[in-house]
Scaffold this active site. Structure first.
Site, mmCIF file in Angstrom:
data_model
loop_
_atom_site.group_PDB
_atom_site.id
_atom_site.type_symbol
_atom_site.label_atom_id
_atom_site.label_comp_id
_atom_site.label_asym_id
_atom_site.label_seq_id
_atom_site.Cartn_x
_atom_site.Cartn_y
_atom_site.Cartn_z
ATOM 1 N N ARG A 44 0.843 -1.208 0.000
ATOM 2 C CA ARG A 44 0.000 0.000 0.000
ATOM 3 C C ARG A 44 0.873 1.251 0.000
ATOM 4 O O ARG A 44 0.562 2.253 -0.639
ATOM 5 C CB ARG A 44 -0.970 0.004 1.190
ATOM 6 N N TYR A 54 -17.324 15.967 -16.371
ATOM 7 C CA TYR A 54 -17.769 14.573 -16.446
ATOM 8 C C TYR A 54 -18.921 14.385 -15.455
ATOM 9 O O TYR A 54 -18.855 14.883 -14.325
ATOM 10 C CB TYR A 54 -16.590 13.671 -16.105
ATOM 11 N N ASP A 100 -8.770 18.215 -15.122
ATOM 12 C CA ASP A 100 -9.018 16.839 -15.550
ATOM 13 C C ASP A 100 -8.585 16.771 -17.018
ATOM 14 O O ASP A 100 -9.221 17.343 -17.894
ATOM 15 C CB ASP A 100 -10.508 16.510 -15.386
ATOM 16 N N LYS A 158 -9.483 5.631 -19.668
ATOM 17 C CA LYS A 158 -9.803 6.135 -20.993
ATOM 18 C C LYS A 158 -8.558 6.096 -21.900
ATOM 19 O O LYS A 158 -8.043 5.037 -22.155
ATOM 20 C CB LYS A 158 -10.414 7.535 -20.886
HETATM 21 C C1 LIG Z 1 -14.475 8.507 -17.006
HETATM 22 C C2 LIG Z 1 -14.098 9.859 -16.538
HETATM 23 C C3 LIG Z 1 -13.877 10.117 -15.189
HETATM 24 C C4 LIG Z 1 -14.078 9.052 -14.120
HETATM 25 O O1 LIG Z 1 -13.103 8.044 -14.215
HETATM 26 P P1 LIG Z 1 -13.360 6.508 -13.800
HETATM 27 O O2 LIG Z 1 -12.079 5.849 -14.173
HETATM 28 O O3 LIG Z 1 -14.546 6.024 -14.564
HETATM 29 O O4 LIG Z 1 -13.622 6.506 -12.323
HETATM 30 C C5 LIG Z 1 -13.472 11.387 -14.823
HETATM 31 N N1 LIG Z 1 -13.311 12.367 -15.745
HETATM 32 C C6 LIG Z 1 -13.522 12.155 -17.047
HETATM 33 C C7 LIG Z 1 -13.327 13.265 -18.015
HETATM 34 C C8 LIG Z 1 -13.928 10.905 -17.497
HETATM 35 O O5 LIG Z 1 -14.159 10.711 -18.802
#
Ligand SMILES: *Cc1c(COP(=O)(O)O)cnc(C)c1O
Length: 388
Positions: free
Chosen positions: A70, A123, A193, A218
């Site tokens: 961890r 998101y 983000d 992604k």
């Molecule tokens: C999918 C997504 C998230 C969340 O991520 P997860 O891996 O599904 O928890 C956050 N921001 C954006 C822009 C996303 O496309």
């Protein structure tokens, strides 16, 4: 509430011991070389998956650098060092999901009771998370639209500003350097983000942002086969604060998933080139279609949104696609189509969605790396099949 907020505790960040600085190398090289030759015992070309949760100590008060997984894991260290380099930060963190990455960032950077300013068309899951904080009263969260919205909201002090650019799914671009200036004026730090752009097209830390978060699920992973979250920070104190909280709460990414993310990232630069070329071909086609009333594309990366005209039935269109799959994610090699109003953004109230132009007829494409001609032909036949 007390104005004396204790500073977050810190825990020193562990970097991979054989990491060598690669500041002069290009991103394409950094992603491919990540982890290569970092196992001196074997010379392994790819990073070994270290499953051991515990590590033996050479002696009392002595450590190999690894005690318990961890706190630090050799596979995760290689991944985290690669992530830090890609985004140009001092340290990277790999977590179980993009949402856990956002939560770690918010809870570390925005003290309990403080004010957060966030873009409205984040998101959907990020909107929901921040909305819950606001509702539960742990933070005051203001949602705003565009740079003008940020300017107005940041006349008052805040602790944290959270943006995405381009936004999802409206593709509104925010000038990061300008947003940094507005955040500073309000005494706030800025988190971007960067899931949609990846460091291939945008490096927010270079523009003054304090932290970058990603859904590694992604584009970074790129193959729709691993869920992961990423945080990269610009300064050492913040890194040690995040590391303290991450080690305490434990939402770290497991070794197998670290390996998958590293493997996916090797082709990041190559994939992004193709995603972009295919997206441009798709945009050109959609702009000429009588069944499409609006196309939203920032000109780079692989995400495209469009509004279907009344002349096409949205349900029939989604059933008619053959190469695209009607599914709820993005950034993988496979092309996907999403209907945000009923999927990713279903938790955003209808009147809020409407206020920033997210209609029920908007579809979002994650354009994959298949042959561009097949993608365009698929959209053409599906639009024909959906004609009313
Ligand atoms: C999918 C997504 C998230 C969340 O991520 P997860 O891996 O599904 O928890 C956050 N921001 C954006 C822009 C996303 O496309």
């Amino acid at each position: 509430m007390s104005t004396q907020i204790p500073a977050p505790r810190t825990f020193p960040v562990h970097h991979h011991p054989t990491t060598t600085p690669t500041d002069s190398l290009h991103l394409e090289t950094v992603v491919v070389r990540a982890g290569t030759g970092t196992d001196p015992a074997t010379g392994a070309i790819t990073t070994p998956i270290h499953l051991s949760t515990a590590y033996g100590h050479p002696g009392l008060g002595d450590s190999t650098g690894y005690d318990y997984t961890r706190s630090a894991n050799p596979t995760r260290d290689v991944l985290q060092d690669a992530l830090a380099r890609l985004e140009g930060g001092v340290a990277g963190f790999a977590l179980a999901s993009g949402m856990s990455a956002l939560e770690l960032t918010v809870l570390t950077m925005a003290p309990h009771g403080s004010r957060i300013v966030a873009l409205q068309d984040l998101y959907g899951g990020s909107f929901r998370y921040l909305d819950v904080l606001n509702e539960e009263g742990s933070h005051e969260v203001d949602f705003v639209t565009g740079i003008e919205g940020l300017r107005l909201a940041l006349r008052r002090p805040a602790s944290l500003v959270i943006i995405e650019t381009p936004t999802n799914p409206m593709m509104v671009e925010i000038d990061i350097a300008e947003a940094v200036g507005l955040a500073r004026g309000a005494g706030a730090r800025l988190v971007v983000d960067n899931t949609f752009c990846t460091p291939v097209f945008q490096r927010p830390l270079d523009l003054g942002a304090d932290a970058v978060v990603h859904s590694g699920t992604k584009y970074l992973g790129g193959h729709n086969d691993v869920m992961a979250g990423v945080v990269v920070v610009a300064d050492e104190t913040l890194a040690e604060q995040l590391n303290y909280r991450l080690n305490t709460t434990g939402a770290t990414l497991g070794p197998f998933d670290c390996f998958l993310l590293l493997r996916g990232m090797k082709t990041l630069a190559l994939r992004m080139e193709r995603h972009q070329a295919n997206a441009r071909a798709v945009v050109e086609f959609l702009e000429g279609s009588e069944h499409v009333t609006r196309v939203l594309y920032p000109g780079y990366s692989g995400m495209v949104s469009f509004d279907l005209a009344e002349s096409a039935d949205i349900g029939r269109f989604l059933q008619a696609v053959r190469v695209f799959t009607f599914a709820e994610s993005l950034g993988g090699v496979e092309s996907l189509v999403t209907c945000p109003a009923v999927q990713t953004h279903a938790d955003v109230p209808q009147e809020v969605r409407a206020s920033y132009g997210l209609t029920d007829r908007l579809l979002r494409l994650s354009v994959g790396i298949e042959h561009a001609g097949d993608l365009v032909e698929d959209l053409r036949q599906a639009l024909e099949a959906a004609r009313v």
